[in-house]
Design a protein around this motif. Structure first.
Motif, PDB file in Angstrom:
ATOM      1  N   UNK A  64     -31.147 -10.512  19.442  1.00 55.02           N
ATOM      2  CA  UNK A  64     -30.290  -9.623  17.106  1.00 55.02           C
ATOM      3  C   UNK A  64     -28.950  -9.715  18.083  1.00 55.02           C
ATOM      4  N   UNK A  65     -28.040  -9.045  18.633  1.00 55.03           N
ATOM      5  CA  UNK A  65     -26.986  -8.342  18.829  1.00 55.03           C
ATOM      6  C   UNK A  65     -26.293 -10.054  19.333  1.00 55.03           C
ATOM      7  N   UNK A  66     -27.016 -10.886  20.389  1.00 50.92           N
ATOM      8  CA  UNK A  66     -25.976 -12.116  20.990  1.00 50.92           C
ATOM      9  C   UNK A  66     -26.107 -12.944  19.538  1.00 50.92           C
ATOM     10  N   UNK A  67     -26.886 -13.044  17.946  1.00 53.05           N
ATOM     11  CA  UNK A  67     -26.819 -14.425  17.191  1.00 53.05           C
ATOM     12  C   UNK A  67     -24.962 -13.080  16.361  1.00 53.05           C
ATOM     13  N   UNK A  68     -24.611 -13.750  15.348  1.00 55.98           N
ATOM     14  CA  UNK A  68     -23.682 -13.168  14.680  1.00 55.98           C
ATOM     15  C   UNK A  68     -24.422 -12.948  13.499  1.00 55.98           C
ATOM     16  N   UNK A  69     -23.493 -11.835  13.162  1.00 53.75           N
ATOM     17  CA  UNK A  69     -23.133 -11.054  11.806  1.00 53.75           C
ATOM     18  C   UNK A  69     -23.580 -12.096  10.865  1.00 53.75           C
ATOM     19  N   UNK A  70     -25.049 -12.449  10.594  1.00 52.00           N
ATOM     20  CA  UNK A  70     -24.939 -13.710   9.315  1.00 52.00           C
ATOM     21  C   UNK A  70     -23.670 -13.342   7.975  1.00 52.00           C
ATOM     22  N   UNK A  71     -23.734 -12.287   7.402  1.00 51.80           N
ATOM     23  CA  UNK A  71     -22.948 -12.035   6.846  1.00 51.80           C
ATOM     24  C   UNK A  71     -21.282 -12.695   6.848  1.00 51.80           C
ATOM     25  N   UNK A  72     -20.963 -12.188   8.372  1.00 54.40           N
ATOM     26  CA  UNK A  72     -19.296 -12.297   8.422  1.00 54.40           C
ATOM     27  C   UNK A  72     -19.143 -13.991   9.060  1.00 54.40           C
ATOM     28  N   UNK A  73     -19.860 -14.349   8.709  1.00 53.06           N
ATOM     29  CA  UNK A  73     -20.366 -16.192   8.803  1.00 53.06           C
ATOM     30  C   UNK A  73     -19.231 -16.735   8.195  1.00 53.06           C
TER      31      UNK A  73
END
Ligand SMILES: Nc1nc2c(ncn2[C@@H]2O[C@H](COP(=O)(O)OP(=O)(O)OP(=O)(O)O)[C@@H](O)[C@H]2O)c(=O)[nH]1
Ligand SMILES: [Mg+2]
Length: 331
Positions: A64-73
């Motif tokens: 989970x941590x490795x994925x970027x925060x979707x809202x911050x993309x």
């Protein structure tokens, strides 16, 4: 720059279970010699259950941590994520993996409590096995989600590495008009090769400097080369994502028609793109070295008298284009 680049491959459920159990089997807590055998057995079983749970908990949270925060993309990557895997799906699966990490700890703790209450080593071992069984069947149920996330990772990491904050030229136009040639000629460093969703051709991403500032120039093979009305919804979304990075679109036509498309056809695509993108367009007439003057004039009547005349292959007109681009940025 591609926010999905660094995510490590994600294993399936069976692989995770194997890894967790293998690690737990090697756990040997250091216990005082004089500890009674029952207590020793209980400590060992507890340590193993704890290891399995902690391992899975940490691995899942790490995914989970490795994925970027979707809202911050950045909107460019967000739109493409949506096209490729669905933003809502991705959010849902990541959240559920985080939830699963907590559930695994909870299951482990229930059994650890029983292990501590055990009155003989056999009972402690049975509790450990029960914990293993429950955790394994719980993790197996996550398999579809793990596979989804691995597929998402594999797709998203192929997106081009664009710096959305760097001023960017997007080069559009029918096939074979000279888009890639322009990107190569302009680029100071060796351009990168990338892919883009829904095109099979390679995309070229270059950088150039002017007055010590760096700019990006991006090729769009097979994306902006025909009327957008011929595109389906999902292709359109991938194409329209370009508006988030393009400061200007250079639309290139080839009045020599050696590209294989009639000038009329090329100009109608130009009109279509101009209508659809709310981004300034710099019309560019390429291959002037081999185009009949009357065809160049014909192109200008549609795209405007101030179109850049270019012979990309010889570098002619390239500086005019860069100057025009920079004057757009100042507006
Ligand atoms: N004579 C002449 N030929 C050119 C010029 N620019 C490009 N070409 C040639 O046109 C052909 C197509 O050029 P590319 O740069 O591959 O065209 P493209 O627009 O990237 O094509 P796709 O990637 O298929 O959409 C190549 O053979 C180039 O050498 C030019 O200014 N003059
Ligand atoms: Mg090309």
């Amino acid at each position: 720059m591609n926010p999905f680049m660094r995510i490590k491959p994600i294993q399936d459920a069976n692989k995770f279970i194997d890894m967790a159990f293998r690690r737990a089997s090697k756990v040997e807590p250091s216990l005082p010699q004089k500890l009674p055998p029952l207590l020793k057995a209980k400590r060992r079983e507890e340590a193993r259950v704890r290891k399995v749970a902690q391992f899975l908990h940490d691995r899942f949270n790490n995914i989970v941590k490795q994925f970027p925060k979707i809202n911050d993309l950045h909107p460019f990557y967000r739109d493409l994520t949506d096209v490729l895997v669905g933003v809502d799906n991705l959010k849902k699966y990541l959240a559920s993996l985080r939830g699963a990490a907590r559930v695994i700890m909870k299951i482990a703790n229930e059994h650890i409590r029983n292990i501590r209450r055990a009155t003989d080593p056999g009972e402690a071992a049975r509790e450990r096995k029960a914990a293993y069984g429950r955790i394994a069947s719980f993790v197996k149920k996550l398999n579809e989600r793990l596979i989804f996330l691995e597929e998402a990772r594999a797709k998203l990491r192929k997106l081009p590495s664009i710096d959305p904050d760097m001023p960017t030229i997007v080069v559009a136009g029918p096939p074979n008009v000279g888009k890639s040639t322009l990107v190569r000629v302009v680029s100071t460093a060796k351009p990168e090769i990338a892919t883009y969703p829904f095109t099979t051709k390679t995309l070229i991403l270059g950088h150039f400097k002017a007055d010590s500032k760096t700019y990006q120039i991006l090729d769009t093979p097979g994306l902006l080369d025909r009327p957008l009305s011929e595109r389906n919804q999902i292709e359109l979304q991938a194409i329209m994502a370009l508006r988030h990075v393009a400061n200007v679109i250079v639309f290139m036509v080839d009045p020599s028609e050696t590209c294989g498309y009639s000038l009329d056809m090329q100009l109608s695509i130009y009109e279509d793109i101009k209508k659809s993108f709310n981004v300034p367009i710099i019309p560019t007439i390429n291959k002037v070295d081999i185009s009949p003057p009357e065809m160049i004039e014909k192109a200008k009547r549609v795209v405007g008298d101030d179109a850049i005349e270019m012979a990309a292959i010889k570098g002619k007109g390239v500086n005019d284009l860069i100057e025009k681009f920079r004057s757009f940025l100042e507006k």
